[in-house]
Design a protein around this motif. Structure first.
Motif, PDB file in Angstrom:
ATOM      1  N   ARG A 131       0.835  -1.186   0.000  1.00 61.65           N
ATOM      2  CA  ARG A 131       0.000   0.000   0.000  1.00 61.65           C
ATOM      3  C   ARG A 131       0.879   1.248   0.000  1.00 61.65           C
ATOM      4  NH1 ARG A 131      -5.106  -0.888  -1.313  1.00 61.65           N
ATOM      5  NH2 ARG A 131      -5.657   1.018  -0.199  1.00 61.65           N
ATOM      6  N   LEU A 132       0.588   2.178  -0.905  1.00 63.21           N
ATOM      7  CA  LEU A 132       1.444   3.341  -1.062  1.00 63.21           C
ATOM      8  C   LEU A 132       1.425   4.241   0.165  1.00 63.21           C
ATOM      9  CD1 LEU A 132       0.753   4.253  -4.791  1.00 63.21           C
ATOM     10  CD2 LEU A 132       2.630   2.948  -3.817  1.00 63.21           C
ATOM     11  N   GLU A 133       0.288   4.298   0.872  1.00 59.84           N
ATOM     12  CA  GLU A 133       0.255   5.159   2.058  1.00 59.84           C
ATOM     13  C   GLU A 133       1.048   4.573   3.219  1.00 59.84           C
ATOM     14  OE1 GLU A 133      -3.489   2.575   2.326  1.00 59.84           O
ATOM     15  OE2 GLU A 133      -2.388   3.686   0.777  1.00 59.84           O
ATOM     16  N   LEU A 182       6.783   6.730  -6.618  1.00 67.32           N
ATOM     17  CA  LEU A 182       6.243   6.121  -5.404  1.00 67.32           C
ATOM     18  C   LEU A 182       6.111   7.156  -4.285  1.00 67.32           C
ATOM     19  CD1 LEU A 182       8.142   2.705  -5.311  1.00 67.32           C
ATOM     20  CD2 LEU A 182       5.772   3.123  -5.974  1.00 67.32           C
ATOM     21  N   LEU A 183       7.113   8.003  -4.134  1.00 65.31           N
ATOM     22  CA  LEU A 183       7.043   9.025  -3.094  1.00 65.31           C
ATOM     23  C   LEU A 183       5.943  10.034  -3.389  1.00 65.31           C
ATOM     24  CD1 LEU A 183      10.799   9.737  -2.260  1.00 65.31           C
ATOM     25  CD2 LEU A 183       9.228   8.103  -1.237  1.00 65.31           C
ATOM     26  N   ALA A 184       5.772  10.376  -4.668  1.00 60.52           N
ATOM     27  CA  ALA A 184       4.700  11.302  -5.021  1.00 60.52           C
ATOM     28  C   ALA A 184       3.335  10.679  -4.755  1.00 60.52           C
ATOM     29  CB  ALA A 184       4.832  11.702  -6.495  1.00 60.52           C
ATOM     30  N   ARG A 185       3.184   9.402  -5.074  1.00 60.43           N
ATOM     31  CA  ARG A 185       1.920   8.718  -4.783  1.00 60.43           C
ATOM     32  C   ARG A 185       1.677   8.651  -3.279  1.00 60.43           C
ATOM     33  NH1 ARG A 185      -0.058   4.992  -8.618  1.00 60.43           N
ATOM     34  NH2 ARG A 185       0.477   5.690 -10.730  1.00 60.43           N
ATOM     35  N   ALA A 186       2.729   8.334  -2.528  1.00 61.43           N
ATOM     36  CA  ALA A 186       2.577   8.257  -1.076  1.00 61.43           C
ATOM     37  C   ALA A 186       2.234   9.616  -0.483  1.00 61.43           C
ATOM     38  CB  ALA A 186       3.861   7.720  -0.439  1.00 61.43           C
ATOM     39  N   ALA A 187       2.658  10.702  -1.128  1.00 59.77           N
ATOM     40  CA  ALA A 187       2.370  12.041  -0.640  1.00 59.77           C
ATOM     41  C   ALA A 187       0.973  12.511  -1.002  1.00 59.77           C
ATOM     42  CB  ALA A 187       3.398  13.025  -1.186  1.00 59.77           C
ATOM     43  N   GLY A 188       0.282  11.769  -1.865  1.00 59.83           N
ATOM     44  CA  GLY A 188      -1.084  12.135  -2.192  1.00 59.83           C
ATOM     45  C   GLY A 188      -1.273  12.727  -3.569  1.00 59.83           C
ATOM     46  N   PHE A 189      -0.247  12.738  -4.415  1.00 64.43           N
ATOM     47  CA  PHE A 189      -0.421  13.249  -5.764  1.00 64.43           C
ATOM     48  C   PHE A 189      -1.307  12.310  -6.566  1.00 64.43           C
ATOM     49  CE2 PHE A 189       3.303  15.662  -4.575  1.00 64.43           C
ATOM     50  CZ  PHE A 189       3.127  16.871  -5.230  1.00 64.43           C
ATOM     51  N   ALA A 190      -2.038  12.844  -7.506  1.00 61.74           N
ATOM     52  CA  ALA A 190      -2.911  12.044  -8.348  1.00 61.74           C
ATOM     53  C   ALA A 190      -2.087  11.106  -9.213  1.00 61.74           C
ATOM     54  CB  ALA A 190      -3.775  12.954  -9.225  1.00 61.74           C
ATOM     55  N   PRO A 191      -2.595   9.885  -9.507  1.00 62.01           N
ATOM     56  CA  PRO A 191      -1.809   8.931 -10.296  1.00 62.01           C
ATOM     57  C   PRO A 191      -1.414   9.471 -11.663  1.00 62.01           C
ATOM     58  CG  PRO A 191      -3.672   7.847  -9.249  1.00 62.01           C
ATOM     59  CD  PRO A 191      -3.856   9.313  -9.021  1.00 62.01           C
ATOM     60  N   GLU A 192      -2.298  10.265 -12.301  1.00 61.89           N
ATOM     61  CA  GLU A 192      -1.971  10.751 -13.637  1.00 61.89           C
ATOM     62  C   GLU A 192      -0.902  11.834 -13.641  1.00 61.89           C
ATOM     63  OE1 GLU A 192      -5.730  12.678 -12.054  1.00 61.89           O
ATOM     64  OE2 GLU A 192      -4.915  10.653 -12.306  1.00 61.89           O
ATOM     65  N   TRP A 465       4.900  12.781   3.592  1.00 58.51           N
ATOM     66  CA  TRP A 465       6.147  12.774   2.838  1.00 58.51           C
ATOM     67  C   TRP A 465       6.514  14.164   2.365  1.00 58.51           C
ATOM     68  CZ3 TRP A 465       9.897   9.438   2.258  1.00 58.51           C
ATOM     69  CH2 TRP A 465       9.641   8.115   2.557  1.00 58.51           C
ATOM     70  N   MET A 466       5.616  14.820   1.667  1.00 65.52           N
ATOM     71  CA  MET A 466       5.904  16.146   1.134  1.00 65.52           C
ATOM     72  C   MET A 466       4.595  16.885   0.992  1.00 65.52           C
ATOM     73  SD  MET A 466       6.754  15.162  -2.826  1.00 65.52           S
ATOM     74  CE  MET A 466       7.651  13.637  -2.565  1.00 65.52           C
ATOM     75  N   THR A 467       4.680  18.160   0.947  1.00 66.97           N
ATOM     76  CA  THR A 467       3.484  18.953   0.836  1.00 66.97           C
ATOM     77  C   THR A 467       2.989  18.952  -0.606  1.00 66.97           C
ATOM     78  OG1 THR A 467       4.786  20.936   0.471  1.00 66.97           O
ATOM     79  CG2 THR A 467       4.145  20.450   2.733  1.00 66.97           C
ATOM     80  N   THR A 468       1.702  18.947  -0.751  1.00 69.58           N
ATOM     81  CA  THR A 468       1.107  18.933  -2.096  1.00 69.58           C
ATOM     82  C   THR A 468       0.522  20.281  -2.467  1.00 69.58           C
ATOM     83  OG1 THR A 468      -0.988  18.162  -1.173  1.00 69.58           O
ATOM     84  CG2 THR A 468       0.556  16.502  -1.932  1.00 69.58           C
ATOM     85  N   GLY A 469       0.695  21.254  -1.614  1.00 68.45           N
ATOM     86  CA  GLY A 469       0.123  22.557  -1.924  1.00 68.45           C
ATOM     87  C   GLY A 469       1.025  23.386  -2.796  1.00 68.45           C
TER      88      GLY A 469
END
Length: 469
Positions: A131-133, A182-192, A465-469
């Motif tokens: 699980r990515l989270e 993987l890190l971007a997905r774990a941080a909550g970025f959209a898959p696309e 992991w990182m901020t998405t704002g």
């Protein structure tokens, strides 16, 4: 089940379990309710050089058997003729190559919207759903031969897992791109958009010069102790037994230990670099085998500042970590104390390393003669700090939010002198102990620390992991 185009036929991933299109879905890929259909999950294989690495597995089994039973292996070799040996090699080498190829052929990985899926196994199939989270670290390592071949190993550290899953080997660019995704997905970025984020930028905080690292190893007591043992013990055994085999059998492990404590550490910790990025602190090190590790933000349970006796004159310290669910243990191999404290402040935001620690009562000398002077304690608004050791000082810092439980222990001899120990347990299954405190002070610390832990966990920031704002 895998379809001919390489997609994984799993419901919910774009292809039904039977491998045929859904009859309720029009040919344009959009269901009747207007919801866009999820793209198919594409499975990928490892780098083509991987079969050569896995082909060594059958040969390693034979080498392990020979090392475990050298007499039996020698007897078996004596019975074989040269022709039989050549025939055995003619069969063994192709069989090992075939094993490596098939194990590579049946290994796939895929990244879905919610997980990293790894399918392995030639005879016994194994599928890991990560699980990515739950991903807390993604490390990239490049052994010497892998660097020559231009490949890398990706190791995924998951919360609650006893060991890391790995993908070995991937192309260097592919490994870094997959790590960033993987890190971007774990941080909550959209898959696309996750694959477009790329690797987060990093700012170098510390780089250990090779000259300083070499001097620190020379000034380490373990280095001199292992060298003295490697010289003295074989000499004494030769004077007693006059047996060369006894001397060689004893000297080789001692020389190996001496090399591991000096040359081995220098090779492993060469060019140690600590950088700060939105996904945590990155650590790069290694002379022959390059390793790229990440210290996940919010997962550090304890920070230890180690100060050996011979390091006090140049003012150096070593910083170690206890990270929940991770084997990463060294943050800084050697650095000036002021620089190390600056990096510690990045690992534990808002924490200042205490300068003044309260000493233990003088009556503690009857429980621990001489060494009682090395114990100290400081409790601030952010951390529980306990020091131990006289020749090699160790100051352990535990944020109040990371304390899982607090205990008070008191042996019979400590009760006679009105002393007690306060033990703080962390999420990394480690314990930090404030030794030889007065009994009344220990009881007060127990209640106060329990309250600090509750308020610390309540006010702690979420681990991201990182901020998405």
């Amino acid at each position: 089940m895998t379809s001919p185009d390489g997609t994984d036929g799993i419901p919910g991933d774009g292809t039904p379990a039977g491998g045929t299109p859904d009859s309720a879905t029009p040919h344009d890929g959009v269901p009747h309710d207007g919801t866009p259909r999820r793209p198919p999950v594409t499975e990928r294989r490892l780098h083509p050089v991987t079969p050569f690495r896995r082909a060594w597995a059958p040969l390693a089994v034979l080498a392990g058997w020979a090392a475990h039973d050298p007499n039996g292996a020698q007897e078996q070799l004596d019975r074989l003729t040269g022709t039989v040996l050549l025939l055995g090699l003619a069969v063994l080498v192709p069989a090992a190559g075939l094993y490596g190829f098939l194990s590579w052929w049946f290994t796939h990985y895929a990244v879905t919207d919610t997980e990293l899926r790894i399918r392995t196994g030639l005879l016994f199939r194994r599928t890991a759903h990560i699980r990515l989270e739950r991903v807390q670290a993604v490390d990239v390592s490049r052994p010497l031969l892998a660097r020559v071949a231009g490949v890398a190993k990706l190791r995924i550290d998951v919360v609650g897992a006893e060991r890391k899953d790995e993908l070995a080997f991937l192309g260097e660019r592919e490994a870094r791109a997959l790590r960033a995704e993987l890190l971007a997905r774990a941080a909550g970025f959209a898959p696309e958009t996750a694959h477009e984020v790329g690797e987060a930028p990093a700012r170098v905080l510390l780089r250990v010069p090779p000259r300083v690292l070499a001097r620190s190893l020379v000034l380490t007591g373990a280095t001199w102790g292992s060298l003295c043992a490697a010289l003295v013990v074989p000499t004494v055994l030769w004077l007693i037994t006059h047996s060369p085999w006894t001397v060689v059998g004893t000297a080789l492990p001692l020389v190996g230990a001496a090399g591991a404590s000096s040359v081995g550490r220098f090779v492993a910790e060469f060019d140690w670099t600590v950088s700060e990025s939105p996904d945590g602190l990155r650590i790069d090190h290694g002379l022959l085998d390059r390793t790229h590790e990440t210290v996940p933000p919010g997962r550090v349970q304890t920070v230890r500042i180690v100060e050996p006796l011979l390091w006090r004159w140049p003012g150096w310290v070593r910083v170690e970590l206890d990270v929940a669910g991770s084997a990463n243990s060294v943050l800084i191999p050697v650095a000036p104390r002021a620089v190390a404290e600056t990096v510690v402040a990045r690992v534990l935001p808002g924490v200042t390393v205490p300068r003044e620690l309260s000493r233990v009562p003088r009556r503690a000398r009857w429980c621990v003669p001489l060494w009682w002077r090395g114990h100290g304690l400081a409790v601030t608004g952010a951390v529980f700090a306990a020091r131990s050791g006289l020749l090699c000082r160790r100051l352990s810092l535990v944020p109040h939010a990371k304390v899982q439980s607090v205990r008070l222990t008191q042996g019979p001899w400590e009760r006679c002198w009105g002393l007690a120990d306060v033990r703080v347990d962390t999420g990394a299954n480690k314990t930090v102990t404030a030794r030889l405190r007065g009994a009344e002070e220990a009881a007060r610390l127990l209640d106060e620390q329990a309250e600090r832990s509750r308020t610390g966990r309540r006010d702690a920031l979420p681990d991201r992991w990182m901020t998405t704002g």
